[in-house]
Design an enzyme around this catalytic site. Structure first.
Site, short mmCIF file in Angstrom:
data_model
loop_
_atom_site.label_atom_id
_atom_site.label_comp_id
_atom_site.label_asym_id
_atom_site.label_seq_id
_atom_site.Cartn_x
_atom_site.Cartn_y
_atom_site.Cartn_z
N ASP A 34 39.66 41.03 46.19
CA ASP A 34 39.54 40.82 45.16
C ASP A 34 41.03 41.47 44.37
O ASP A 34 41.57 40.55 43.44
CB ASP A 34 38.23 41.67 44.32
CG ASP A 34 36.98 41.69 44.56
OD1 ASP A 34 36.58 40.23 45.28
OD2 ASP A 34 36.10 42.15 44.05
N ALA A 35 41.90 41.96 44.74
CA ALA A 35 42.79 42.37 44.19
C ALA A 35 43.85 41.61 44.17
O ALA A 35 44.94 41.04 43.71
CB ALA A 35 43.28 43.65 45.09
N TYR A 37 43.75 38.62 44.73
CA TYR A 37 42.79 37.24 43.67
C TYR A 37 43.44 37.25 41.98
O TYR A 37 43.86 36.57 41.66
CB TYR A 37 41.55 37.18 44.19
CG TYR A 37 41.17 36.66 42.88
CD1 TYR A 37 40.54 34.87 43.35
CD2 TYR A 37 40.94 36.72 41.96
CE1 TYR A 37 39.99 34.15 42.55
CE2 TYR A 37 40.44 34.90 40.52
CZ TYR A 37 40.02 34.29 41.22
OH TYR A 37 39.52 33.61 40.07
N ASP A 38 43.18 38.87 42.42
CA ASP A 38 43.48 39.41 40.75
C ASP A 38 45.27 39.01 40.59
O ASP A 38 45.94 38.83 39.76
CB ASP A 38 43.06 41.08 40.50
CG ASP A 38 41.95 41.15 39.98
OD1 ASP A 38 41.49 39.62 40.14
OD2 ASP A 38 41.56 42.03 40.13
N LEU A 84 37.57 39.99 29.67
CA LEU A 84 37.69 41.44 29.45
C LEU A 84 39.90 41.06 30.25
O LEU A 84 39.72 41.03 30.93
CB LEU A 84 37.62 42.98 29.60
CG LEU A 84 36.17 43.26 28.81
CD1 LEU A 84 36.41 45.19 30.23
CD2 LEU A 84 36.70 44.01 27.81
N LYS A 117 32.51 49.79 35.20
CA LYS A 117 32.86 48.44 34.90
C LYS A 117 31.24 47.77 35.76
O LYS A 117 32.62 47.96 37.52
CB LYS A 117 34.19 48.06 34.76
CG LYS A 117 34.50 46.56 34.29
CD LYS A 117 35.81 46.08 34.88
CE LYS A 117 36.08 44.83 34.77
NZ LYS A 117 34.78 43.32 35.58
N ASP A 119 29.96 45.65 39.04
CA ASP A 119 30.63 44.46 39.65
C ASP A 119 28.75 44.05 39.76
O ASP A 119 28.65 43.66 40.53
CB ASP A 119 30.55 45.04 40.85
CG ASP A 119 31.54 43.81 41.52
OD1 ASP A 119 32.03 43.03 40.54
OD2 ASP A 119 31.96 43.68 42.38
N ARG A 138 26.09 34.33 31.38
CA ARG A 138 26.94 34.29 30.64
C ARG A 138 27.05 32.44 30.26
O ARG A 138 27.92 32.49 29.55
CB ARG A 138 28.01 34.44 31.28
CG ARG A 138 29.56 34.37 29.98
CD ARG A 138 30.71 35.40 30.50
NE ARG A 138 31.33 34.90 31.80
CZ ARG A 138 32.50 36.21 31.60
NH1 ARG A 138 32.05 36.45 30.94
NH2 ARG A 138 32.80 36.09 32.83
N GLU A 179 24.31 43.76 32.16
CA GLU A 179 25.32 43.47 33.01
C GLU A 179 23.91 43.84 34.42
O GLU A 179 23.20 44.81 34.46
CB GLU A 179 26.05 44.64 33.75
CG GLU A 179 27.39 43.88 34.98
CD GLU A 179 28.63 42.58 34.18
OE1 GLU A 179 28.06 42.52 32.63
OE2 GLU A 179 29.04 42.40 34.90
N TYR A 229 21.78 47.33 32.97
CA TYR A 229 22.19 48.31 32.16
C TYR A 229 22.72 47.49 30.60
O TYR A 229 23.74 46.12 31.57
CB TYR A 229 23.44 49.19 32.76
CG TYR A 229 22.98 50.37 33.71
CD1 TYR A 229 21.81 50.79 33.35
CD2 TYR A 229 24.17 50.83 34.97
CE1 TYR A 229 21.71 51.99 34.50
CE2 TYR A 229 23.61 52.16 35.65
CZ TYR A 229 22.50 52.54 35.20
OH TYR A 229 21.85 53.68 35.74
N LYS A 321 41.40 49.25 36.01
CA LYS A 321 40.95 48.44 37.46
C LYS A 321 40.73 49.63 38.63
O LYS A 321 41.74 49.95 38.79
CB LYS A 321 41.32 47.35 38.07
CG LYS A 321 40.88 46.17 37.28
CD LYS A 321 39.44 45.54 37.70
CE LYS A 321 39.18 44.37 37.55
NZ LYS A 321 39.66 43.73 38.51
N CYS A 418 24.20 51.11 80.93
CA CYS A 418 23.15 51.03 82.16
C CYS A 418 23.01 49.45 82.65
O CYS A 418 23.13 49.93 84.50
CB CYS A 418 21.97 51.30 81.54
SG CYS A 418 20.87 49.76 80.98
N CYS A 433 18.26 46.16 75.24
CA CYS A 433 18.47 46.91 76.27
C CYS A 433 17.03 47.49 76.33
O CYS A 433 16.75 47.93 75.99
CB CYS A 433 19.45 47.66 77.00
SG CYS A 433 19.04 48.69 78.27
#
Ligand code: IVH
Length: 674
Positions: A34-35, A37-38, A84, A117, A119, A138, A179, A229, A321, A418, A433
């Protein structure tokens, strides 16, 4: 850089980002973190800020979410579903505050609400005269998908508000935003079920939550433990006075009966926010759900709305983040573990890498099908994720970086311990096994047995020693050990031998319930063992029971019932039982305890962390609940006890910090006896 070169770079970035979007959202096979990508998205944003004339409507920066799918009816939102902006470090956060302070002086004295935040995916819930009438995803931010039927299956979702008699009277029309996500333990359990039944392993909890909510068949949604939530009032009719601060909004939503994140905090200034961030980051693993950061919101809602919106992001809030929990590293080799039931589990040996403050050297590869499906090769760079207390796992290879020498992996045809051939069971992905004499299985089995029966002083090392010396080939052999046997082993002196013999003697008198649990039958945990011990008088009776009888017991399904009868049908297991009987380790059913009897844990809240010797996390929870206690995912001042096992992480630190009492598994069991 010339304009032409910059433009070429912009095109390249868009192409790359679009590819990653597709991999992530459509294939559920991300190949970068993700980082990372950001970072790409931010580079693109930077160019577009410099050259706004180059922004096109199809640029990945212009997208608020997925287009609504034709499968679902469309729902127009009463207000745009905003996104955001991000801050990646403290400097970004301070720069944000400085920017908005210049726009409005009131910001300099403002307080904030810091929220986790989550996910997951955003949903909008519509209540009319207190009744839940519609829920939507959304979508593109203006129009979402009608997923009302699926949302109704979420147990925490109040179908009517106020949910309790004392709650406030809501506005006639109320739209709240929240979320939907998975608790870590539920996502883990879902993947465990998938793996056991040979179904695909889900990579990202977020995509799985999205996929689950967008099922056409609500019974599928209902079968998975999604939760949610709420954090916002999106719109409401004006007849009722609504809270004017974010902090009061959260209290108000909770009073109406909505679940809200208990971790949210009111911060009097930015210094408070920074301190809270540091605390959360350190305690991140202890949170019961995945968070990728903290949302910092201006508390004053009038100020928040006066500041307005840039693009899709409100100026008055920002996502601060956390460092990524997904990183790429090299897969050095693949190893195989042999479990107590003989199941072979492949794991990745990795070039050591730090993931969110922890050095990771190994990660699970789930099962052999997974390796083949993802085409994971030795020598590949792989994407690895570590979420909370869960064992780190490999998400997949970074194909773009595959080197020529990368080797395909062949699952072993023989047990790595074995050397006997391995077998697979119909309808299962696992390889086993099946050699009952496999030393690894025996050692694991005996380890489990002595841990459940609480044979004090017999650790892993001694079990392995006894097995290697040929003295313990099954669990029943423990009871024929003599003092001289022990004295012949390295490291044993008189006292140690006497003590161990005494604790083996003490284990002879354990209850039927514990002995059934100690046998280590696949899928039989604490609660099921208790149910079996109530229904059957002794191990003979249980031995003779058929699958259907067992299946009839509440809480035991057909597959576990079959595992139980299979276990008793094995001649090698019957031989062990005969030996146990001869050794007088043959408990009888205890009379059933009145369920209304004293509940020793009533009013107490427990948190469980680390690997416990005999209980899985789920079993520990069941044990606590069976004794009237509550289980929570995170340590707070309200926690009565923290139950710790091996490799306990930040929860232990937190408990120490708060002065919460700490127990190990044995102490927990003792507490239940009081
Ligand atoms: S507030 C206008 N609060 O993060 C307010 N969002 O990266 C914008 N999210 O689209 C949202 N937890 O899906 C807010 N406590 C929280 C959140 C939260 C998770 C998600 C939300 C949003 C995304 C932005």
């Amino acid at each position: 850089m010339t304009d032409a070169a910059l433009k070429a770079q912009l095109e390249e970035l868009r192409k790359t980002i679009n590819e990653h979007n597709y991999r992530y959202h459509v294939l559920d096979q991300p190949s970068i973190s993700d980082a990372e990508y950001d970072k790409l998205l931010n580079q693109l944003r930077a160019i577009e800020t410099e050259h706004p004339e180059w922004i096109t409507p199809d640029s990945p920066t212009q997208r608020a979410g997925a287009e609504p799918s034709p499968k679902f009816a469309k729902v127009a939102h009463p207000a745009p579903i905003l996104s955001l902006g991000n801050a990646f470090d403290e400097a970004d956060l301070r720069a944000w505050l400085e920017r908005i302070s210049r726009l409005d002086e009131r910001v300099r004295k403002a307080s904030f609400v810091a929220e986790p935040k989550l996910d997951g995916l955003s949903v909008v819930l519509h209540y009319k005269d207190g009744l839940f009438v519609q829920g939507a995803t959304r979508g593109n931010g203006d129009v979402g998908e009608d997923v009302t039927a699926n949302l109704r299956t979420l147990r925490k979702l109040p179908l009517r508000i106020p949910a309790t008699g004392g709650g406030p009277q809501p506005p006639a029309d109320l739209f709240v935003r929240g979320e939907v996500f998975f608790f870590k333990k539920d996502f883990e359990a879902l993947n465990k079920r998938q793996s056991e039944s040979g179904e695909r392993i889900y990579q990202t909890a977020r995509n799985t939550a999205a996929g689950t909510l967008r099922q056409l068949d609500p019974s599928i949604t209902a079968s998975r433990a999604l939760t949610f939530y709420v954090y916002n009032i999106l719109a409401a009719d004006s007849a009722v006075n609504l809270p004017t601060t974010q902090w009061e909004t959260l209290q108000y939503l909770a009073a109406l009966g909505f679940p809200t994140a208990p971790e949210s905090v009111l911060c009097k200034d930015l210094e408070d926010v920074v301190a809270a961030y540091k605390q959360w980051e350190a305690g991140r693993d202890a949170l019961p759900y995945e968070v990728d950061g903290m949302v910092v919101k201006l508390n004053d809602l009038a100020l928040y709305s006066d500041l307005g919106v840039v693009g899709k992001d409100p100026r008055g809030a920002i996502a601060y983040k956390f460092p990524a929990l997904e990183v790429t590293t090299q897969l050095l080799d693949i190893g195989v573990n042999v479990g107590r039931t003989g199941v072979l589990t492949p794991y990745a040996m990795l070039e050591p890498v730090e993931i969110g403050g922890v050095i990771v050297k190994q990660a699970t590869l789930h099962n052999f099908d997974f390796i083949a499906e993802k085409d994971i090769r030795i020598g590949d760079r792989v994407l690895v994720k570590r979420a909370g207390d869960v064992i780190p796992y490999v998400i997949g290879p970074v194909l773009a970086e595959r080197k020529r020498g990368a080797r395909k992996y062949q699952p072993p045809k023989a047990c790595p311990v074995c050397g006997e051939p391995v077998e697979t069971v119909e309808d299962e992905v696992a390889w086993y096994c099946v050699n009952a004499a496999c030393p690894e299985q025996i050692v694991r089995n005996v380890e489990h047995f002595v841990a459940v029966l609480d044979v004090v002083g017999m650790g892993e090392k001694i079990v392995a020693q006894l097995n290697a010396a040929g003295m313990v080939k099954d669990v029943a052999d423990l009871f024929s050990l003599t003092r001289d046997d022990l004295l012949s082993l390295e490291g044993f002196a008189d006292k140690k031998a006497d003590n161990l013999i005494a604790s083996i003697e003490a284990a002879r008198g354990r209850s039927l319930h514990l002995v059934i649990l100690a046998l280590g039958i696949r899928g039989v945990g604490w609660v099921m063992a208790a149910a079996l011990a109530t229904k059957y008088r002794d191990l003979d009776e249980l031995s003779k029971a058929n699958t259907q009888d067992i299946d009839d017991i509440e809480g035991i399904g057909p597959s576990i019932a079959e595992a139980i009868t299979d276990w008793f049908a094995q001649p090698s297991n019957q031989a062990v039982l005969a030996k146990l009987k001869k050794a007088a380790v043959w408990p009888r059913s205890e009379p059933r305890k009145a369920p209304s009897g004293p509940q020793p844990f009533a009013g107490l809240t427990f948190v469980v962390t680390g690997t416990l010797p005999t209980f899985s996390r789920k079993e520990a929870g069941e044990f606590i609940e069976a004794h009237g206690g509550k289980v929570s995912g995170s340590v707070s001042k309200k926690t009565s006890y923290l139950v710790v096992g091996e490799d306990a992480g930040s929860k232990l630190d937190k408990a120490r910090e708060l002065g919460v009492q700490i127990l190990d598994e044995a102490a927990l069991k003792q507490l239940a006896q009081q």
